[in-house]
Design a protein around this motif. Structure first.
Motif, short mmCIF file in Angstrom:
data_model
loop_
_atom_site.label_atom_id
_atom_site.label_comp_id
_atom_site.label_asym_id
_atom_site.label_seq_id
_atom_site.Cartn_x
_atom_site.Cartn_y
_atom_site.Cartn_z
N SER A 1 0.82 -1.21 0.00
CA SER A 1 0.00 0.00 0.00
C SER A 1 0.86 1.26 0.00
CB SER A 1 -0.97 0.00 1.17
OG SER A 1 -0.27 0.13 2.40
N LEU A 2 2.01 1.24 0.65
CA LEU A 2 2.90 2.40 0.66
C LEU A 2 3.50 2.65 -0.71
CD1 LEU A 2 4.92 2.28 4.01
CD2 LEU A 2 3.16 3.89 3.32
N THR A 3 3.96 1.62 -1.37
CA THR A 3 4.59 1.81 -2.67
C THR A 3 3.59 2.20 -3.74
OG1 THR A 3 4.44 -0.55 -3.16
CG2 THR A 3 6.51 0.23 -2.20
N GLY A 4 2.36 1.79 -3.61
CA GLY A 4 1.34 2.11 -4.61
C GLY A 4 0.77 3.50 -4.46
N CYS A 5 0.81 4.07 -3.28
CA CYS A 5 0.12 5.34 -3.04
C CYS A 5 1.05 6.54 -2.92
CB CYS A 5 -0.70 5.25 -1.75
SG CYS A 5 -1.98 4.00 -1.83
N GLY A 6 2.26 6.36 -2.50
CA GLY A 6 3.06 7.52 -2.15
C GLY A 6 4.15 7.88 -3.13
N GLY A 7 4.07 7.43 -4.38
CA GLY A 7 5.11 7.74 -5.36
C GLY A 7 5.09 9.20 -5.76
N PRO A 8 6.16 9.63 -6.43
CA PRO A 8 6.19 11.03 -6.87
C PRO A 8 5.13 11.26 -7.96
CG PRO A 8 8.03 9.80 -7.80
CD PRO A 8 7.33 8.90 -6.82
N PRO A 9 4.59 12.45 -8.01
CA PRO A 9 3.56 12.72 -9.01
C PRO A 9 4.17 12.68 -10.41
CG PRO A 9 4.19 14.74 -7.90
CD PRO A 9 4.87 13.61 -7.19
N SER A 10 3.42 12.18 -11.37
CA SER A 10 3.93 12.12 -12.73
C SER A 10 3.84 13.50 -13.36
CB SER A 10 3.14 11.11 -13.56
OG SER A 10 1.80 11.52 -13.64
N THR A 11 4.78 13.79 -14.25
CA THR A 11 4.77 15.09 -14.92
C THR A 11 3.89 14.99 -16.16
OG1 THR A 11 6.73 14.50 -16.18
CG2 THR A 11 7.08 15.69 -14.12
N PRO A 12 3.15 16.04 -16.44
CA PRO A 12 2.30 16.02 -17.63
C PRO A 12 3.16 16.06 -18.89
CG PRO A 12 2.29 18.19 -16.64
CD PRO A 12 3.07 17.29 -15.72
N PRO A 13 2.64 15.57 -20.01
CA PRO A 13 3.40 15.64 -21.25
C PRO A 13 3.60 17.10 -21.67
CG PRO A 13 1.18 14.87 -21.67
CD PRO A 13 1.35 14.96 -20.18
N PRO A 14 4.65 17.37 -22.43
CA PRO A 14 4.88 18.77 -22.83
C PRO A 14 3.76 19.27 -23.75
CG PRO A 14 6.39 17.29 -23.98
CD PRO A 14 5.65 16.47 -22.97
N SER A 15 3.47 20.54 -23.62
CA SER A 15 2.43 21.15 -24.47
C SER A 15 2.99 21.33 -25.88
CB SER A 15 2.02 22.50 -23.90
OG SER A 15 3.09 23.43 -24.02
N ASP A 16 2.11 21.66 -26.82
CA ASP A 16 2.55 21.90 -28.19
C ASP A 16 3.56 23.03 -28.25
OD1 ASP A 16 0.94 19.88 -29.11
OD2 ASP A 16 -0.67 21.20 -29.80
N THR A 17 3.33 24.06 -27.47
CA THR A 17 4.25 25.20 -27.45
C THR A 17 5.61 24.78 -26.91
OG1 THR A 17 2.40 26.70 -27.11
CG2 THR A 17 4.58 27.54 -26.57
N GLU A 18 5.63 24.00 -25.84
CA GLU A 18 6.90 23.54 -25.27
C GLU A 18 7.65 22.66 -26.25
OE1 GLU A 18 5.83 23.38 -20.50
OE2 GLU A 18 5.20 21.72 -21.79
N LYS A 19 6.93 21.78 -26.94
CA LYS A 19 7.58 20.91 -27.93
C LYS A 19 8.21 21.74 -29.04
CE LYS A 19 3.84 18.40 -28.45
NZ LYS A 19 2.80 17.44 -28.79
N SER A 20 7.43 22.68 -29.58
CA SER A 20 7.95 23.47 -30.69
C SER A 20 9.12 24.35 -30.26
CB SER A 20 6.84 24.31 -31.33
OG SER A 20 6.33 25.25 -30.41
N GLU A 21 9.05 24.89 -29.04
CA GLU A 21 10.16 25.72 -28.55
C GLU A 21 11.43 24.88 -28.36
OE1 GLU A 21 8.64 27.56 -25.00
OE2 GLU A 21 7.57 29.10 -26.13
N MET A 22 11.25 23.65 -27.88
CA MET A 22 12.40 22.77 -27.67
C MET A 22 13.06 22.43 -29.01
SD MET A 22 12.46 19.42 -25.15
CE MET A 22 10.71 19.47 -25.11
#
Length: 129
Positions: free
Chosen positions: A23-44
């Motif tokens: 239960s600890l390993t399933g619930c307390g992990g670091p939050p996932s990062t959202p995928p990059p936006s279209d603007t972030e992708k194009s800027e990169m």
């Protein structure tokens, strides 16, 4: 009888410890990062291409090798996100062919400019979406 009660308690404790750990390993992990936006992708991508072009103008002999590295990224973007990234990859392929055929400097510079324009159009296209 005492022997079986002792084993039962040990099994119960092990089971409780196992469930607690799961239960600890399933619930307390670091939050996932959202995928990059279209603007972030194009800027990169635009930043990578601008850096490549600056490097190609400063060190033309290393440009072909640096382009092969850039091509890996552009290929991945074209495969995953499609659209304008395919056009950008295709323009970079044309540049790669020019380097491989030892084309004249003016043809390479013209293709570098086309690549730069395609990269610049990404941010305009992403902002419109």
């Amino acid at each position: 009888m005492k022997f079986s009660i002792g084993i039962g308690r040990e099994l119960l404790c092990c089971l409780a410890l196992f469930l607690f750990t799961v239960s600890l390993t399933g619930c307390g992990g670091p939050p996932s990062t959202p995928p990059p936006s279209d603007t972030e992708k194009s800027e990169m991508v635009q930043k990578s291409i601008d850096e490549f072009i600056a490097s190609a103008k400063k060190q033309p002999k290393a440009a072909a090798q640096n382009l092969s590295i850039l091509m890996e990224s552009l290929e991945a973007y074209a495969t995953e996100f499609e659209g304008p990234y395919i056009e950008l990859r295709d323009e970079a392929k044309k540049l790669q062919e020019l380097y491989q055929s030892s084309a004249a400097k003016d043809k390479i510079e013209a293709q570098l400019e086309v690549l730069k324009q395609k990269a610049s159009s990404l941010s305009g296209g992403a902002a419109a979406e």
